[in-house]
Design an enzyme around this catalytic site. Structure first.
Site, PDB file in Angstrom:
ATOM      1  N   TYR A 135      57.161 105.226  28.673  1.00 48.85           N
ATOM      2  CA  TYR A 135      56.562 106.437  29.211  1.00 48.85           C
ATOM      3  C   TYR A 135      55.699 107.163  28.182  1.00 48.85           C
ATOM      4  CZ  TYR A 135      59.840 106.039  33.136  1.00 48.85           C
ATOM      5  OH  TYR A 135      60.547 105.606  34.229  1.00 48.85           O
ATOM      6  N   LYS A 185      67.177  94.617  27.921  1.00 50.37           N
ATOM      7  CA  LYS A 185      66.621  93.353  28.416  1.00 50.37           C
ATOM      8  C   LYS A 185      66.288  92.488  27.208  1.00 50.37           C
ATOM      9  CE  LYS A 185      65.347  90.803  31.963  1.00 50.37           C
ATOM     10  NZ  LYS A 185      66.373  90.145  32.804  1.00 50.37           N
ATOM     11  N   ASP A 217      69.070  94.061  34.740  1.00 55.05           N
ATOM     12  CA  ASP A 217      69.126  93.549  36.108  1.00 55.05           C
ATOM     13  C   ASP A 217      70.571  93.311  36.547  1.00 55.05           C
ATOM     14  OD1 ASP A 217      69.150  91.611  34.139  1.00 55.05           O
ATOM     15  OD2 ASP A 217      67.916  90.169  35.237  1.00 55.05           O
ATOM     16  N   ASP A 241      66.012 105.784  33.811  1.00 60.40           N
ATOM     17  CA  ASP A 241      65.410 106.463  34.958  1.00 60.40           C
ATOM     18  C   ASP A 241      65.832 105.773  36.253  1.00 60.40           C
ATOM     19  OD1 ASP A 241      63.852 107.976  36.634  1.00 60.40           O
ATOM     20  OD2 ASP A 241      61.947 107.482  35.701  1.00 60.40           O
ATOM     21  N   ASP A 245      69.217 106.991  38.960  1.00 61.35           N
ATOM     22  CA  ASP A 245      68.957 107.274  40.373  1.00 61.35           C
ATOM     23  C   ASP A 245      69.793 106.367  41.273  1.00 61.35           C
ATOM     24  OD1 ASP A 245      67.230 109.289  39.797  1.00 61.35           O
ATOM     25  OD2 ASP A 245      65.405 108.245  40.395  1.00 61.35           O
TER      26      ASP A 245
END
Length: 350
Positions: A135, A185, A217, A241, A245
């Protein structure tokens, strides 16, 4: 104890009002200073984060935040939109650690989209790094390459950034079940390889904790397969993020979930994770529990009042056990109440 109160837009003022009633009931001597933010501030002064509001936030020991955003401001230049207020506050206050608990009260297990037995008693804390990653990494942009446009962003983390977020997660785990799962990852990304190396090294200073690692994942899958296997999850900005959620939906209602964003010294900004809900603003039906629980997090993490925080959380549990519900968590046989009535119920439980 000085707290900046920034109600914001939509249902923000309504839910903040109930959290303030709870704080005042505790009689802890907290000084509250309110200031406009978001669309309300833009309408008054042309800036979603006026200089005075920012200074009040900087001078406070903690910030209690409602919500920002208003459809009527959607066409403003990006720098003037209400949502920029929270982004600027995070930057100006150096809030790098986002704490997002996903808790399922037994009485609300049926509200989850998963089977009740999978989520009843769920208590997971997601610790998300908030100021780095893809970001904020440079370079980024859109450029012309070989006759077509190409978008690019840069994922990057410095060792120091990884160490400090790892320490936040480890310190939080010591107050819980002493288990941390670091999510990355590392099988694909160089950034994640460094992340895993640094988190593992930092864990050596916490020999009383159990550290595990999981690819993002797989973590996303495990959260909907067997979420109660987790205690504290620590991860980067992008993965955090998405996962936070996802975890919020395990609880059945976004109106129940608080959050904190902390700096290196324990100062924090506390807010419910839901938005301004303009469709119900002013109707007195919004669920204030996420904001009340955000106030409890504020007492625990920034104001060093863990017993007061526990009292609020116990009161919320008592209210839910008694069958009191706002519309978003209401089921047959329960007593439906509005925003202020829910505040009344929590005060009575206190």
């Amino acid at each position: 104890m000085n707290v900046a109160v920034l109600p914001g837009d939509g249902i923000g003022p309504e839910i903040i009002a109930q959290a303030l009633r709870v704080l005042q009931k505790l009689e802890l001597g907290i000084e509250l200073q309110e200031a406009p933010v978001g669309g309300a501030a833009y309408a008054a002064s042309g800036d979603p984060l006026p200089a005075r509001t920012l200074q009040i936030a900087k001078d406070a020991h903690a910030v209690l935040f409602g919500a920002v955003g208003d459809p009527k401001h959607d066409n403003l230049p990006r720098a003037k939109r209400p949502e920029q207020a929270i982004l600027r506050l995070r930057k100006e206050l150096k809030l790098f650690a986002n704490l997002r608990p996903a808790i399922v009260h037994p009485e609300l297990a049926a509200a989850s989209s998963l089977r009740a037995e999978l989520v009843a008693g769920l208590d997971v804390l997601i610790v998300r790094e908030l100021t780095g990653d893809i970001y904020f990494g440079e370079p980024k942009g859109i450029r012309q390459t070989d006759g077509e446009r190409e978008g690019f962003d840069t994922m990057r983390y410095r060792e120091s950034e990884i160490r400090r977020i790892a320490r936040v997660a480890f310190d939080a785990a010591r107050k819980r079940s002493k288990r941390v799962c670091s999510v990355d990852k590392a099988n694909v990304l160089e950034t994640s390889q460094l992340w895993r190396e640094i988190v593992t090294a930092e864990a050596k200073s916490y020999p009383d904790l159990e550290l595990t690692h999981m690819y993002v994942d797989n973590c996303a899958m495990q959260l909907v397969r067997s979420p109660k296997q987790f205690d504290v999850i620590v991860t980067g900005n992008l993965f955090g993020d998405i996962l936070s959620d996802e975890a919020s939906m395990l609880t059945g209602s976004i109106g129940m979930l608080p959050s904190a964003a902390l700096d290196e010294n324990g100062k924090g900004l506390y807010e419910p994770i839901h938005g301004t809900a303009p469709d119900i603003a002013g109707k007195g039906v919004a669920n204030p529990l996420a904001t009340i629980l955000s106030a409890a997090m504020m007492l625990r993490y920034s104001l060093r009042q863990p017993q007061a925080a526990a009292r609020i959380e116990a009161a919320v549990g008592k209210v839910l056990k008694a069958g009191v519900r706002t519309a978003d968590i209401h089921t047959a046989g329960m007593r439906k109440v509005g925003t202020e009535e829910m505040g009344d119920a929590v005060l009575a439980a206190l």
